[in-house]
Design a protein around this motif. Sequence first.
Motif, PDB file in Angstrom:
ATOM      1  N   SER A  34     -14.900  -5.950  -3.985  1.00 25.70           N
ATOM      2  CA  SER A  34     -13.670  -5.269  -3.588  1.00 25.70           C
ATOM      3  C   SER A  34     -13.879  -3.765  -3.698  1.00 25.70           C
ATOM      4  O   SER A  34     -14.558  -3.299  -4.604  1.00 25.70           O
ATOM      5  N   GLU A  35     -13.314  -3.046  -2.762  1.00 26.79           N
ATOM      6  CA  GLU A  35     -13.263  -1.598  -2.921  1.00 26.79           C
ATOM      7  C   GLU A  35     -12.071  -1.262  -3.815  1.00 26.79           C
ATOM      8  O   GLU A  35     -11.219  -2.120  -4.103  1.00 26.79           O
ATOM      9  N   ILE A  36     -11.986  -0.034  -4.274  1.00 24.19           N
ATOM     10  CA  ILE A  36     -10.826   0.403  -5.045  1.00 24.19           C
ATOM     11  C   ILE A  36      -9.739   0.798  -4.062  1.00 24.19           C
ATOM     12  O   ILE A  36      -9.781   1.871  -3.459  1.00 24.19           O
ATOM     13  N   THR A  37      -8.793  -0.101  -3.850  1.00 26.75           N
ATOM     14  CA  THR A  37      -7.678   0.157  -2.949  1.00 26.75           C
ATOM     15  C   THR A  37      -6.474  -0.666  -3.391  1.00 26.75           C
ATOM     16  O   THR A  37      -6.424  -1.874  -3.177  1.00 26.75           O
ATOM     17  N   PRO A  38      -5.514  -0.046  -4.063  1.00 34.23           N
ATOM     18  CA  PRO A  38      -4.298  -0.759  -4.473  1.00 34.23           C
ATOM     19  C   PRO A  38      -3.553  -1.280  -3.246  1.00 34.23           C
ATOM     20  O   PRO A  38      -3.623  -0.651  -2.187  1.00 34.23           O
ATOM     21  N   PRO A  39      -2.853  -2.404  -3.323  1.00 34.43           N
ATOM     22  CA  PRO A  39      -2.647  -3.224  -4.527  1.00 34.43           C
ATOM     23  C   PRO A  39      -3.719  -4.287  -4.742  1.00 34.43           C
ATOM     24  O   PRO A  39      -3.535  -5.194  -5.534  1.00 34.43           O
ATOM     25  N   ILE A 188       0.422  -1.275   2.082  1.00 34.79           N
ATOM     26  CA  ILE A 188      -0.694  -1.112   1.159  1.00 34.79           C
ATOM     27  C   ILE A 188      -0.862   0.362   0.789  1.00 34.79           C
ATOM     28  O   ILE A 188      -1.153   0.718  -0.345  1.00 34.79           O
ATOM     29  N   GLY A 189      -0.645   1.232   1.777  1.00 36.36           N
ATOM     30  CA  GLY A 189      -0.817   2.664   1.567  1.00 36.36           C
ATOM     31  C   GLY A 189       0.064   3.225   0.470  1.00 36.36           C
ATOM     32  O   GLY A 189      -0.335   4.170  -0.227  1.00 36.36           O
ATOM     33  N   ALA A 190       1.248   2.663   0.294  1.00 28.18           N
ATOM     34  CA  ALA A 190       2.150   3.155  -0.752  1.00 28.18           C
ATOM     35  C   ALA A 190       1.497   3.048  -2.125  1.00 28.18           C
ATOM     36  O   ALA A 190       1.636   3.937  -2.978  1.00 28.18           O
ATOM     37  N   SER A 195      -1.440   5.687  -6.533  1.00 21.66           N
ATOM     38  CA  SER A 195      -2.644   5.687  -7.354  1.00 21.66           C
ATOM     39  C   SER A 195      -3.341   7.045  -7.314  1.00 21.66           C
ATOM     40  O   SER A 195      -4.003   7.442  -8.285  1.00 21.66           O
ATOM     41  N   ALA A 196      -3.177   7.766  -6.200  1.00 23.22           N
ATOM     42  CA  ALA A 196      -3.776   9.094  -6.060  1.00 23.22           C
ATOM     43  C   ALA A 196      -2.915  10.178  -6.700  1.00 23.22           C
ATOM     44  O   ALA A 196      -3.248  11.366  -6.616  1.00 23.22           O
ATOM     45  N   GLY A 197      -1.798   9.787  -7.331  1.00 20.18           N
ATOM     46  CA  GLY A 197      -0.919  10.746  -7.991  1.00 20.18           C
ATOM     47  C   GLY A 197       0.014  11.461  -7.042  1.00 20.18           C
ATOM     48  O   GLY A 197       0.523  12.544  -7.362  1.00 20.18           O
ATOM     49  N   LEU A 198       0.284  10.848  -5.882  1.00 21.36           N
ATOM     50  CA  LEU A 198       1.138  11.452  -4.863  1.00 21.36           C
ATOM     51  C   LEU A 198       2.410  10.631  -4.697  1.00 21.36           C
ATOM     52  O   LEU A 198       2.530   9.519  -5.222  1.00 21.36           O
TER      53      LEU A 198
END
Length: 261
Positions: A34-39, A188-190, A195-198
């Motif tokens: 898996s890549e690091i991509t929430p959720p 998914i982008g949310a 996670s990026a602090g935005l």
Amino acid sequence: MTLWVKFWHLLVFVCALVISGVSVASSKHVSFLSEITPPFYWQDENGKPQGVNVDLANALAPLLPFSSSLEHMPWARAYQEALSKPDFVLLTLLKTSKREPLFQWISPINHVEASLIRLKENQTLSLTDLEEAKEYRVGTIRGYGSESYLRQKGFEENKNLILTAEPPQLWNLLYHGRIDFVLSNLEIGAYEISSAGLDPSKAITELNIAPLSAELHVATGLMTETSEVEAIKEALNTLKKSGEYQRIMRKWGLKPFATAP
């Protein structure tokens, strides 16, 4: 040598073969990637892995006749590992016509809607079709199907196509005005934005890209043995029949794949 001694030697030899066979079988190991991509995957403030793929890998492990582990790596590398080596399984791979003959598609996990996403404050960035987006800077992840799609549509890297290795870099470019749009899925982008602090409430969908709306699958390359593929497929079916798969998806705010077998 007596008949009993001969029988005893034969018995020891057979047992050794059986034990050796078990040892060989038990040495089989599959790596879920898996890549690091929430959720689907990320690490919390304590460095502990979290997300859909973590829960799926943990739920699958006791159902498989071989050992397994979950690893994270940049998407382009994970894709290449699964494509070129046996026993590497991508837990979330977007199924496209180009990729279809290259992988063994084990089971659908999620359906994603792709779109061009912008910041709400940039109201002048109005689009009616993808062709108009060529006048702007569109970002996506290197190695994603969205990269291939944009290139096919005439986008050029470092001109109107900006590529990054991981989602946090991508969203930071958008939020700091370095690009105008991100081609992704806002559901998914949310998670990725947070996670990026935005602030995900500052992003909005501008234009849906129907050809990129597709299924996310568990998949592996053609070099992985059929027996392993079938074992993973059966384990996933067990999770779906028991309701555990649905529970995991809803836990992370995603809709279970309704037509998954």
